[in-house]
Design a protein around this motif. Structure first.
Motif, PDB file in Angstrom:
ATOM      1  N   ASN A   1      -8.359   0.439  -4.136  1.00  9.26           N
ATOM      2  CA  ASN A   1      -7.141  -0.068  -4.768  1.00  9.26           C
ATOM      3  C   ASN A   1      -7.130   0.110  -6.278  1.00  9.26           C
TER       4      ASN A   1
ATOM      5  N   GLY B   1      -4.187  -6.297   6.623  1.00  7.36           N
ATOM      6  CA  GLY B   1      -3.924  -7.256   5.559  1.00  7.36           C
ATOM      7  C   GLY B   1      -5.085  -7.105   4.606  1.00  7.36           C
ATOM      8  N   PHE B   2      -5.719  -8.211   4.257  1.00  5.42           N
ATOM      9  CA  PHE B   2      -6.970  -8.134   3.506  1.00  5.42           C
ATOM     10  C   PHE B   2      -8.100  -8.762   4.314  1.00  5.42           C
TER      11      PHE B   2
ATOM     12  N   GLY C   1       0.843  -1.206   0.000  1.00  5.62           N
ATOM     13  CA  GLY C   1       0.000   0.000   0.000  1.00  5.62           C
ATOM     14  C   GLY C   1       0.874   1.251   0.000  1.00  5.62           C
ATOM     15  N   ASP C   2       0.231   2.405   0.035  1.00  4.75           N
ATOM     16  CA  ASP C   2       0.958   3.679   0.027  1.00  4.75           C
ATOM     17  C   ASP C   2       1.640   3.955   1.361  1.00  4.75           C
ATOM     18  N   THR C   3       0.977   3.536   2.449  1.00  2.19           N
ATOM     19  CA  THR C   3       1.436   3.928   3.791  1.00  2.19           C
ATOM     20  C   THR C   3       2.910   3.578   4.056  1.00  2.19           C
TER      21      THR C   3
ATOM     22  N   GLY D   1      -0.621  -1.621   7.787  1.00  2.66           N
ATOM     23  CA  GLY D   1      -1.335  -0.405   7.436  1.00  2.66           C
ATOM     24  C   GLY D   1      -2.782  -0.652   7.858  1.00  2.66           C
ATOM     25  N   ILE D   2      -3.661   0.231   7.494  1.00  2.00           N
ATOM     26  CA  ILE D   2      -5.081   0.013   7.813  1.00  2.00           C
ATOM     27  C   ILE D   2      -5.919   0.514   6.642  1.00  2.00           C
TER      28      ILE D   2
ATOM     29  N   HIS E   1      -9.782  -2.534   7.640  1.00  2.04           N
ATOM     30  CA  HIS E   1      -9.174  -3.844   7.389  1.00  2.04           C
ATOM     31  C   HIS E   1      -7.680  -3.846   7.693  1.00  2.04           C
TER      32      HIS E   1
ATOM     33  N   ASP F   1      -0.129 -10.211   2.458  1.00  5.72           N
ATOM     34  CA  ASP F   1      -1.179 -10.600   1.506  1.00  5.72           C
ATOM     35  C   ASP F   1      -0.697 -10.498   0.063  1.00  5.72           C
TER      36      ASP F   1
ATOM     37  N   LYS G   1      -7.901   8.080   7.101  1.00  3.31           N
ATOM     38  CA  LYS G   1      -7.729   6.954   8.024  1.00  3.31           C
ATOM     39  C   LYS G   1      -8.216   7.289   9.438  1.00  3.31           C
TER      40      LYS G   1
ATOM     41  N   ARG H   1      -6.889   2.714  -7.803  1.00  5.79           N
ATOM     42  CA  ARG H   1      -5.952   3.774  -8.189  1.00  5.79           C
ATOM     43  C   ARG H   1      -4.621   3.217  -8.700  1.00  5.79           C
TER      44      ARG H   1
ATOM     45  N   TYR I   1       1.722  -7.714  -5.343  1.00 12.96           N
ATOM     46  CA  TYR I   1       2.432  -7.238  -4.158  1.00 12.96           C
ATOM     47  C   TYR I   1       3.878  -7.751  -4.149  1.00 12.96           C
TER      48      TYR I   1
HETATM   49  C1  GLP Z   1      -4.493  -2.565   1.147  1.00 12.59           C
HETATM   50  C2  GLP Z   1      -3.616  -3.672   1.755  1.00 12.59           C
HETATM   51  C3  GLP Z   1      -3.338  -3.439   3.202  1.00 12.59           C
HETATM   52  C4  GLP Z   1      -3.044  -1.972   3.399  1.00 12.59           C
HETATM   53  C5  GLP Z   1      -4.301  -1.182   3.177  1.00 12.59           C
HETATM   54  C6  GLP Z   1      -4.102   0.317   3.195  1.00 12.59           C
HETATM   55  O1  GLP Z   1      -5.596  -3.013   0.449  1.00 12.59           O
HETATM   56  N1  GLP Z   1      -4.085  -5.010   1.577  1.00 12.59           N
HETATM   57  O2  GLP Z   1      -2.275  -4.272   3.644  1.00 12.59           O
HETATM   58  O3  GLP Z   1      -2.562  -1.739   4.701  1.00 12.59           O
HETATM   59  O4  GLP Z   1      -5.017  -1.601   2.054  1.00 12.59           O
HETATM   60  O5  GLP Z   1      -3.489   0.757   2.033  1.00 12.59           O
HETATM   61  P1  GLP Z   1      -2.841   2.175   1.870  1.00 12.59           P
HETATM   62  O6  GLP Z   1      -1.601   2.164   2.707  1.00 12.59           O
HETATM   63  O7  GLP Z   1      -2.517   2.307   0.411  1.00 12.59           O
HETATM   64  O8  GLP Z   1      -3.823   3.177   2.337  1.00 12.59           O
END
Ligand code: GLP
Length: 241
Positions: free
Chosen positions: A165, A140-141, A37-39, A132-133, A138, A67, A202, A167, A80
């Motif tokens: 996702n 992970g997934f 993810g971006d975080t 991340g969240i 959520h 994941d 978030k 994007r 990933y």
């Molecule tokens: C995704 C991943 C997660 C990630 C979350 C947040 O779908 N499966 O592991 O923590 O969503 O993503 P982001 O960091 O891009 O906001």
């Protein structure tokens, strides 16, 4: 639960990288659980900088990713696996044999999931799990649901996650609708958890995860029951606490 609120994304990333580097200094053969993810992108950049300054050595480190999309080849730039290669593994001295990402093209998904669990157990568990969240809470997934799913499993992604996702893909139709994810027990068995979140998008999920009822409807809320959690937030993500 330690909650660290910092001014911005850069500071969050630096602090998180320092925590991982310290973990590796204390235990050079650490087992790390990694997120995409971006975080965590800024954190991975900082880790590469620390590696280039000889301040951290990944030679003996093993990693397990949270994941992977189901139905994507490893070579697919949206996988990933590709993300991890591009944003971390290609730039550090990790042993490629020590990298673990669930196999998204597996025919026998159940076997892949149970092998993943076995491999984590054989490695004596994850020392530090980065999370991340999702905007819907959520981790992970593990999507909001009526139950917590314990171990690594195949997930049907929900509409909000697919939209969020999209994007990273040319169009929303290209986003896989399923994924393989570590389960809640897999994550909770980690010795330490490091959760990162930034941005106003978030804030609600973070407030529910930290102060709300523990419920599978907000999967991240389960970490209230873990005894070694560090959460690093920027001001915006912390704004509803
Ligand atoms: C995704 C991943 C997660 C990630 C979350 C947040 O779908 N499966 O592991 O923590 O969503 O993503 P982001 O960091 O891009 O906001």
């Amino acid at each position: 639960m330690r909650i660290i609120v910092v001014d911005n994304y850069e500071e969050m990333s630096k602090k998180a990288a320092m925590m991982i580097a310290s973990q590796i200094m204390l235990k050079p053969d650490s087992i790390l659980g990694l997120a995409t993810g971006d975080t965590p992108l800024g954190m991975y950049k900082e880790l590469i900088l620390l590696y280039n300054k000889n301040e951290v050595d990944f030679k003996e480190v093993t990693t397990f990713n949270l994941d992977e999309y189901y139905g994507l080849n490893r070579e697919n730039p949206q996988s990933y696996y590709s993300y991890m290669m591009a944003n971390l593994f290609n730039s550090i001295n990790i042993n490629m044999e020590n990298i673990n990402v669930p196999r998204g093209m597996a025919k026998d998904v159940k076997a892949v999931c149970s092998d993943y669990e076995d491999k984590i157990k054989q490695a004596s568990g994850i020392d530090m799990q980065v999370l991340g969240i999702g905007g819907n809470g959520h981790i992970g997934f593990n999507e909001p649901d009526v139950n917590f799913e314990a171990e690594t499993h195949l997930v049907n992604l929900n509409v909000q996650t697919i939209e969020a996702n999209s994007r990273f893909f040319d169009s929303i139709e290209d986003v896989p609708v399923k994924a393989i994810s570590m389960g809640i027990k897999t994550i909770m068995n980690s010795k330490k958890i490091l959760l990162l979140a930034n941005g106003i998008g978030k804030a609600e999920a973070i407030a529910k995860a930290i102060n709300g009822k523990i419920s599978p409807k907000v999967p991240a809320s389960i970490i209230q029951l873990h005894n070694d959690v560090t959460i690093i937030l920027d001001k915006e993500a912390a704004s509803l606490l």
